[in-house]
Design an enzyme around this catalytic site. Sequence first.
Site, PDB file in Angstrom:
ATOM      1  N   ASP A 197     -19.882  30.796  -0.034  1.00  0.00           N
ATOM      2  CA  ASP A 197     -20.025  29.979  -1.525  1.00  0.00           C
ATOM      3  C   ASP A 197     -19.902  30.934  -2.682  1.00  0.00           C
ATOM      4  O   ASP A 197     -19.180  30.512  -3.746  1.00  0.00           O
ATOM      5  CB  ASP A 197     -21.312  29.313  -1.470  1.00  0.00           C
ATOM      6  CG  ASP A 197     -21.126  28.192  -2.377  1.00  0.00           C
ATOM      7  OD1 ASP A 197     -20.161  27.517  -2.323  1.00  0.00           O
ATOM      8  OD2 ASP A 197     -22.399  27.798  -2.820  1.00  0.00           O
ATOM      9  N   LYS A 229     -15.526  33.202 -17.752  1.00  0.00           N
ATOM     10  CA  LYS A 229     -16.626  33.624 -18.359  1.00  0.00           C
ATOM     11  C   LYS A 229     -16.526  34.590 -19.314  1.00  0.00           C
ATOM     12  O   LYS A 229     -15.898  35.682 -19.030  1.00  0.00           O
ATOM     13  CB  LYS A 229     -17.897  34.069 -17.625  1.00  0.00           C
ATOM     14  CG  LYS A 229     -18.483  32.658 -16.682  1.00  0.00           C
ATOM     15  CD  LYS A 229     -19.697  33.024 -15.952  1.00  0.00           C
ATOM     16  CE  LYS A 229     -20.217  32.047 -15.067  1.00  0.00           C
ATOM     17  NZ  LYS A 229     -20.787  30.943 -15.778  1.00  0.00           N
ATOM     18  N   LYS A 262     -12.345  25.654  -5.979  1.00  0.00           N
ATOM     19  CA  LYS A 262     -13.006  26.251  -4.821  1.00  0.00           C
ATOM     20  C   LYS A 262     -13.450  25.406  -3.784  1.00  0.00           C
ATOM     21  O   LYS A 262     -13.981  24.360  -4.285  1.00  0.00           O
ATOM     22  CB  LYS A 262     -13.808  27.658  -5.393  1.00  0.00           C
ATOM     23  CG  LYS A 262     -15.027  27.432  -5.468  1.00  0.00           C
ATOM     24  CD  LYS A 262     -15.964  28.097  -5.427  1.00  0.00           C
ATOM     25  CE  LYS A 262     -17.197  27.757  -5.759  1.00  0.00           C
ATOM     26  NZ  LYS A 262     -18.346  28.293  -4.975  1.00  0.00           N
ATOM     27  N   LYS A 302     -29.932  32.269  -3.041  1.00  0.00           N
ATOM     28  CA  LYS A 302     -30.506  31.234  -3.714  1.00  0.00           C
ATOM     29  C   LYS A 302     -31.929  31.425  -3.779  1.00  0.00           C
ATOM     30  O   LYS A 302     -32.613  32.322  -3.073  1.00  0.00           O
ATOM     31  CB  LYS A 302     -30.227  30.062  -2.793  1.00  0.00           C
ATOM     32  CG  LYS A 302     -28.724  29.557  -2.853  1.00  0.00           C
ATOM     33  CD  LYS A 302     -28.645  28.146  -2.365  1.00  0.00           C
ATOM     34  CE  LYS A 302     -27.229  27.781  -2.642  1.00  0.00           C
ATOM     35  NZ  LYS A 302     -26.806  27.325  -3.812  1.00  0.00           N
ATOM     36  N   GLU A 328     -29.500  32.790  -7.972  1.00  0.00           N
ATOM     37  CA  GLU A 328     -29.794  31.613  -8.509  1.00  0.00           C
ATOM     38  C   GLU A 328     -31.199  31.447  -8.105  1.00  0.00           C
ATOM     39  O   GLU A 328     -31.873  31.764  -7.284  1.00  0.00           O
ATOM     40  CB  GLU A 328     -28.814  30.760  -7.876  1.00  0.00           C
ATOM     41  CG  GLU A 328     -27.398  30.806  -7.826  1.00  0.00           C
ATOM     42  CD  GLU A 328     -26.720  29.707  -6.933  1.00  0.00           C
ATOM     43  OE1 GLU A 328     -26.418  28.940  -7.459  1.00  0.00           O
ATOM     44  OE2 GLU A 328     -26.469  30.021  -5.932  1.00  0.00           O
ATOM     45  N   HIS A 379     -16.546  34.496  -6.405  1.00  0.00           N
ATOM     46  CA  HIS A 379     -17.105  34.871  -7.374  1.00  0.00           C
ATOM     47  C   HIS A 379     -17.293  36.483  -7.355  1.00  0.00           C
ATOM     48  O   HIS A 379     -16.872  37.165  -8.324  1.00  0.00           O
ATOM     49  CB  HIS A 379     -18.462  34.216  -7.809  1.00  0.00           C
ATOM     50  CG  HIS A 379     -18.065  32.814  -7.830  1.00  0.00           C
ATOM     51  ND1 HIS A 379     -17.118  32.060  -8.386  1.00  0.00           N
ATOM     52  CD2 HIS A 379     -19.166  31.712  -7.462  1.00  0.00           C
ATOM     53  CE1 HIS A 379     -17.088  30.780  -8.181  1.00  0.00           C
ATOM     54  NE2 HIS A 379     -18.446  30.791  -7.590  1.00  0.00           N
ATOM     55  N   ARG A 404     -11.495   7.092  -6.067  1.00  0.00           N
ATOM     56  CA  ARG A 404     -11.146   5.907  -5.255  1.00  0.00           C
ATOM     57  C   ARG A 404     -12.160   4.743  -5.905  1.00  0.00           C
ATOM     58  O   ARG A 404     -11.905   3.419  -5.522  1.00  0.00           O
ATOM     59  CB  ARG A 404     -12.075   6.323  -4.100  1.00  0.00           C
ATOM     60  CG  ARG A 404     -10.818   6.859  -2.805  1.00  0.00           C
ATOM     61  CD  ARG A 404     -11.601   7.379  -1.749  1.00  0.00           C
ATOM     62  NE  ARG A 404     -12.404   8.611  -1.820  1.00  0.00           N
ATOM     63  CZ  ARG A 404     -12.533   9.533  -1.186  1.00  0.00           C
ATOM     64  NH1 ARG A 404     -11.536   9.669  -0.133  1.00  0.00           N
ATOM     65  NH2 ARG A 404     -13.393  10.710  -1.206  1.00  0.00           N
ATOM     66  N   HIS A 454     -14.283  29.737 -11.716  1.00  0.00           N
ATOM     67  CA  HIS A 454     -14.923  29.696 -13.215  1.00  0.00           C
ATOM     68  C   HIS A 454     -15.603  30.746 -13.650  1.00  0.00           C
ATOM     69  O   HIS A 454     -15.647  30.993 -14.935  1.00  0.00           O
ATOM     70  CB  HIS A 454     -15.780  28.404 -13.318  1.00  0.00           C
ATOM     71  CG  HIS A 454     -17.084  28.583 -12.759  1.00  0.00           C
ATOM     72  ND1 HIS A 454     -17.042  28.126 -11.301  1.00  0.00           N
ATOM     73  CD2 HIS A 454     -18.371  29.114 -12.967  1.00  0.00           C
ATOM     74  CE1 HIS A 454     -18.654  28.533 -10.894  1.00  0.00           C
ATOM     75  NE2 HIS A 454     -19.179  28.910 -12.079  1.00  0.00           N
TER      76      HIS A 454
END
Lengths: 538, 316
Positions: free
Chosen positions: A284, A231, A197, A389, A265, A289, A89, A227
Amino acid sequence: MPAKAGCRSRSCTEVGTRRDCAPAMETRPSREPSNPLRSDGVSERRPEPATIVIFGASGDLTQRKLVPALYSLAAERLIPRTAIVGFSRSDVSDESFRSSMREGVAAHARKKPIDSELWSTFGSGLFYQRGQFDDPASFYMLRRRLEQIESELGLPGNRLFYLAVPPSAFAPIVQNLGAAGLVDSKESPFARVIIEKPFGTDLESARSLNKSIRAVLKEKQIYRIDHYLGKETVQNLLVFRFANGIFEPLWNNRYVDHVQITGAETLGVEGRGGYFDHSGNLRDMVQNHLLQVLALAALEPPVHLDGEFVRDEKVKVLRALRPIGKEDIERRVIRGQYAAGSLLGADVPGYLEEKGVAPESKTETFVALKLAIDNWRWAGVPFYLRSAKRMPKRVTEISIHFKSAPHRLFRELNLADAYGNVLAIRIQPDEGIRLNIGTKVPGPSSQVAPVTMEFRYASTFGTSPPEAYERLLLDSLVGDSTLFIREDEVDASWSFITPIHKAWAESNDRPHAYAAGEWGPAAAHALLEKDGRAWRRP
Amino acid sequence: LEAAVKLSHERPPLGERLPVDAAAIERELASMWQSAGADQGQGLVTRACAWNVIAHAELRSDREGASGAEPLIETLKQLPQKVASRTLILQTMPDEADRPPLESWISANCALAEHGKYVCSEEITIAARGRGDRHLPGLVRALTVPDVPIAVVFAGVPDWSDPVIAGLIEAADRLVVDAGSNARLLARITRLPRRPRLGAIDLGWIDGALLRSAIADRFDRISSEERKRLKRVEVRGPAAAARLAAGWLGAQLQGLEPAAMAGANDALEARFTGGEEIVIRSPIVTSPVDRLARALERRADEAAFERALEIARHIA
């Protein structure tokens, strides 16, 4: 007839009541080259020249991952002349777009520093087209622009559309692509669409999204990207299991005690509190994954490595996951939420203090699950998954924990028992494989100590493995869908995950708290301790 | 310009301490090894690790149980010659609140092995000042190597209820403490929370190994009647080692009254009375690095240590 070879029973996918048969060109596009010079074994995976259109070109993904990955592919001469058209945009000129992408390549491309000569060619193939995702006129303008660019550069009209946009924009973009005649399903020139995703937020929305996209595109044109599957170590799972004779005989409930999959993470929500608070780790990370990694670790040997055969086996695993319902959610699922703590030498705030997060949010930043795969191979072998996380370290790995020796002669002086025979496949960072064994300590005693046999990609091959997006972009250009997710896989994974979300929604319980920088709440440790096991320290 | 570019890519040679940001330690270590591999030629450097050894050394002399920090740090630097390990040296300086709360360094300790390769272990030093020590448990969780055991070594005997200490030992397989000359600290060892897999050992127990062996040899030649006539044993030597040796004898020989006295720092002496006096002396010959390496071994005499400790803590 060769063209129908892919339509034997194993390559047919069933979603709902529809039956989708993939023609041979879909399953083995790179194996039947029209150009005999591509069958020499060296250049067979080199795609045909194409135009790549990135929707969401002003976003982070484009600058940090996609264009740097395409540059690295060009630097390794893995892709031929390519035009890249950014669509978004924002009002941006071609020059400004090129400049911004050059910065992204300089900072994030695997191939550093930038090769000026290569950039002059690569950069001149970058263009920008302003438009609205929901405006049909923008897509007619895009079509004219593409025709003009392809004419100027002598490109054959192969097009790859990359939807690096929020999920709400997937359906309008695909519908407008269809309306503008940009995604004809003919083989040549091809038109393919990569969709990022998340593919839906639950089973219902995923099915609805699939339905609206499939109204325009054939399944063979859709490349749902995860993704993680790009890997190197994830791909190596298949090689490791099926190219070696020694592991597959052990890869079953006779020898494997349990399997752990960790996706940890150190990051918190990093300014994406508003998005994450509506998502959570189960959506998520786990739905896509971790379940994909699990499927690759647990699948049966495919009859062939081409796309449909591998995906057939993956979907069987996902369908064999024992459902988790309201009645057993407490026994098999632990959700947590990080509180303030210390991480890598710094104080970090708790989740509820993050910007964009609702004050009473029950969104999980940690989830641990005990899964059962109800099939012949894995009966009785629990798969423990955790994703979180604000963990002490960033690590994604699969660990296969083998059963102990049936008679333990060296019980007394055996420190190795506590560590067991574990095969750990590190997906990121520091990709590699470790095998833990017990060995005699030199000397007169029978002391047994744990030692590891280790392989690291970087040191063994002297180079870091390619970025996941490099591999996936290349595959999509070549037409190899093996590492992309098929509609029935999406359906199967949401079928498993959605009941958990429903049970949580009906529960008044809050997630278990854990301090940032710790390996999750006490309840997650108890999940394994009650089975006489413990989480591996990655 | 060329010089500047070269400098920015150069790494100090292995063994030299490189200051790094605490959050980037693992990445810097990887970079250091990559650089070392390139410098020394392909395959000439082996990165080895059989233990995570975490040393907690509080650099403040006025606190009970916190003595011996500097010698411990020196010993840790030599340990990789005996035991391939990733060593984390955690120096806490609670009184120094006016400097950065955390500083860290990395280096590699390498030894040329017989086969012509350098076998190298990693050393990470983290200095925590003031309340910076609250970050240490999280850093330890991030920096331990998987699949190999964790030992936490203390200069002295810590207060187990301290949240930082509790965080440091949460994943430990072995704790090594050193009551040294302060025998009262032996009681503190017994307050260690019980946990499967976790074993603790005091270096004084390692010091007494030769004496225990010598006494056992001597008692092979003593009849049971003669042994029953022995009423008391007095062990002289470094405080904790003497008490542990006396405690061991009290636990193993029923009816014997154990006692301990201060004595020389380099030897232990056991004097049995009641019947015919028996005196057995034994030197403490192990070097600091040897005794630490031995403390890391899983030992058959762990249960004996626990029984000895239970008695030793009550010896006046």
